[in-house]
Design an enzyme around this catalytic site. Sequence first.
Site, PDB file in Angstrom:
ATOM      1  N   ASN A  11       0.858  -1.188   0.000  1.00  0.00           N
ATOM      2  CA  ASN A  11       0.000   0.000   0.000  1.00  0.00           C
ATOM      3  C   ASN A  11       0.895   1.239   0.000  1.00  0.00           C
ATOM      4  O   ASN A  11       1.483   1.572   1.017  1.00  0.00           O
ATOM      5  CB  ASN A  11      -0.903  -0.042   1.248  1.00  0.00           C
ATOM      6  CG  ASN A  11      -1.725   1.226   1.403  1.00  0.00           C
ATOM      7  OD1 ASN A  11      -1.834   2.043   0.480  1.00  0.00           O
ATOM      8  ND2 ASN A  11      -2.319   1.393   2.579  1.00  0.00           N
ATOM      9  N   LYS A  13       0.073   4.319  -0.330  1.00  0.00           N
ATOM     10  CA  LYS A  13      -0.525   5.541   0.249  1.00  0.00           C
ATOM     11  C   LYS A  13      -0.263   6.716  -0.685  1.00  0.00           C
ATOM     12  O   LYS A  13      -0.311   6.563  -1.895  1.00  0.00           O
ATOM     13  CB  LYS A  13      -0.009   5.757   1.674  1.00  0.00           C
ATOM     14  CG  LYS A  13      -0.147   4.470   2.499  1.00  0.00           C
ATOM     15  CD  LYS A  13       0.132   4.630   3.947  1.00  0.00           C
ATOM     16  CE  LYS A  13      -0.057   3.286   4.645  1.00  0.00           C
ATOM     17  NZ  LYS A  13       0.159   3.325   6.068  1.00  0.00           N
ATOM     18  N   HIS A  98      -9.435   1.262   5.318  1.00  0.00           N
ATOM     19  CA  HIS A  98      -8.113   1.497   5.906  1.00  0.00           C
ATOM     20  C   HIS A  98      -8.233   2.506   7.048  1.00  0.00           C
ATOM     21  O   HIS A  98      -9.003   3.466   6.960  1.00  0.00           O
ATOM     22  CB  HIS A  98      -7.126   2.017   4.847  1.00  0.00           C
ATOM     23  CG  HIS A  98      -5.718   1.994   5.342  1.00  0.00           C
ATOM     24  ND1 HIS A  98      -5.220   2.982   6.162  1.00  0.00           N
ATOM     25  CD2 HIS A  98      -4.718   1.096   5.185  1.00  0.00           C
ATOM     26  CE1 HIS A  98      -3.971   2.672   6.477  1.00  0.00           C
ATOM     27  NE2 HIS A  98      -3.647   1.539   5.893  1.00  0.00           N
ATOM     28  N   GLU A 100      -6.500   4.893   7.979  1.00  0.00           N
ATOM     29  CA  GLU A 100      -6.261   6.308   7.622  1.00  0.00           C
ATOM     30  C   GLU A 100      -7.499   6.914   6.978  1.00  0.00           C
ATOM     31  O   GLU A 100      -7.793   8.096   7.161  1.00  0.00           O
ATOM     32  CB  GLU A 100      -5.026   6.406   6.708  1.00  0.00           C
ATOM     33  CG  GLU A 100      -3.746   6.178   7.503  1.00  0.00           C
ATOM     34  CD  GLU A 100      -2.585   5.609   6.707  1.00  0.00           C
ATOM     35  OE1 GLU A 100      -2.631   5.643   5.464  1.00  0.00           O
ATOM     36  OE2 GLU A 100      -1.636   5.107   7.345  1.00  0.00           O
ATOM     37  N   GLU A 170      -5.112  -4.773  10.917  1.00  0.00           N
ATOM     38  CA  GLU A 170      -4.064  -3.759  11.051  1.00  0.00           C
ATOM     39  C   GLU A 170      -4.302  -2.960  12.327  1.00  0.00           C
ATOM     40  O   GLU A 170      -5.095  -2.016  12.330  1.00  0.00           O
ATOM     41  CB  GLU A 170      -4.109  -2.801   9.856  1.00  0.00           C
ATOM     42  CG  GLU A 170      -3.914  -3.475   8.526  1.00  0.00           C
ATOM     43  CD  GLU A 170      -3.425  -2.480   7.486  1.00  0.00           C
ATOM     44  OE1 GLU A 170      -2.273  -2.598   7.062  1.00  0.00           O
ATOM     45  OE2 GLU A 170      -4.191  -1.574   7.126  1.00  0.00           O
ATOM     46  N   GLY A 176       2.722   2.537  10.610  1.00  0.00           N
ATOM     47  CA  GLY A 176       3.647   3.644  10.398  1.00  0.00           C
ATOM     48  C   GLY A 176       4.377   4.089  11.653  1.00  0.00           C
ATOM     49  O   GLY A 176       5.004   5.136  11.687  1.00  0.00           O
ATOM     50  N   SER A 215       3.702  -1.881  10.215  1.00  0.00           N
ATOM     51  CA  SER A 215       5.160  -1.899  10.355  1.00  0.00           C
ATOM     52  C   SER A 215       5.781  -3.258  10.000  1.00  0.00           C
ATOM     53  O   SER A 215       6.738  -3.690  10.643  1.00  0.00           O
ATOM     54  CB  SER A 215       5.577  -1.451  11.759  1.00  0.00           C
ATOM     55  OG  SER A 215       5.172  -0.107  11.989  1.00  0.00           O
TER      56      SER A 215
HETATM   57  P1  PGA Z   1       3.039   0.472   7.547  1.00  0.00           P
HETATM   58  O1  PGA Z   1       1.545   0.606   6.942  1.00  0.00           O
HETATM   59  O2  PGA Z   1       3.598  -0.828   7.016  1.00  0.00           O
HETATM   60  O3  PGA Z   1       3.777   1.669   7.053  1.00  0.00           O
HETATM   61  O4  PGA Z   1       2.889   0.427   9.029  1.00  0.00           O
HETATM   62  C1  PGA Z   1       0.695  -0.498   6.858  1.00  0.00           C
HETATM   63  C2  PGA Z   1      -0.645  -0.090   6.276  1.00  0.00           C
HETATM   64  O5  PGA Z   1      -1.142   0.988   6.621  1.00  0.00           O
HETATM   65  O6  PGA Z   1      -1.242  -0.834   5.464  1.00  0.00           O
END
Ligand code: PGA
Length: 254
Positions: A11, A13, A98, A100, A170, A176, A215
């Site tokens: 992903n 983003k 997601h 976010e 998640e 992140g 992460s």
């Molecule tokens: P990240 O994001 O690996 O940067 O923690 C994972 C995600 O949001 O799918």
Amino acid sequence: MSAARPFFGGNWKMHKGPDEARAFLHAFAERHPPREDRTVVLFPPAIALPALVGAAADRPDVEVGVQDVHQEREGAHTGAISASMAAEAGARWGLAGHSERRREFGDDDERVARKVDRLLEAGVAPVLCVGETLEQRDAGRLQEVLHRQVSAVVERLSDRDRRELVIAYEPVWAIGTGRTASPEDAAAAHELVRKDLAAWIGDAAEAVPIIYGGSVKPANAGELLTMPGVDGALVGGASLDPEAFASICAVVTA
Ligand code: PGA
């Protein structure tokens, strides 16, 4: 692992326009030979989707997905894209829910469920993202939150569509942040999700990929992916680097 085929999603983003997307694909393809025992899907920003689909034309094993779609089929929604447009541009998969999107754009369970409906009717396979905040986890609400997020979507689907889902667990506090759920915590959460799913589709829940995100890096992918019921990874930051993502996509799964 369960009976599901391993799934590796990248992903991106809000990173990489069309040129960078093409460059990534070429570098990744060199490091990741085609293999039939896993699904690999890149989720670029929508504006780079056609470029990535074009670049991946001779690598059908590397699929492309859309990060988000609008919950309506079409209309006056400036800046948004529909599931059918994403399908036309070559998206085979679509993220929905997601964290976010839930946090920054107010996507609640009802809206996420409608996005999943739109994806399915456009022939785009949904990847439903669920997960708890740290506050919810600390308050002992993990099971309740996952149940609510999964049920809101699954209760509206036919049994056939329920079997088409991929679910990404998640934990919001691991996205992140450099903090990863322990392999045991991830496996426990996946088990909760699979039990919820089994209440609807019984044993067929075993074949639904439930993947972990938060992460994931080359250094921790191996131990996460050998846990029971962890069927793959949704990778953010580390998927921006072709070498790191290729090494995650190569991990030995249980
Ligand atoms: P990240 O994001 O690996 O940067 O923690 C994972 C995600 O949001 O799918």
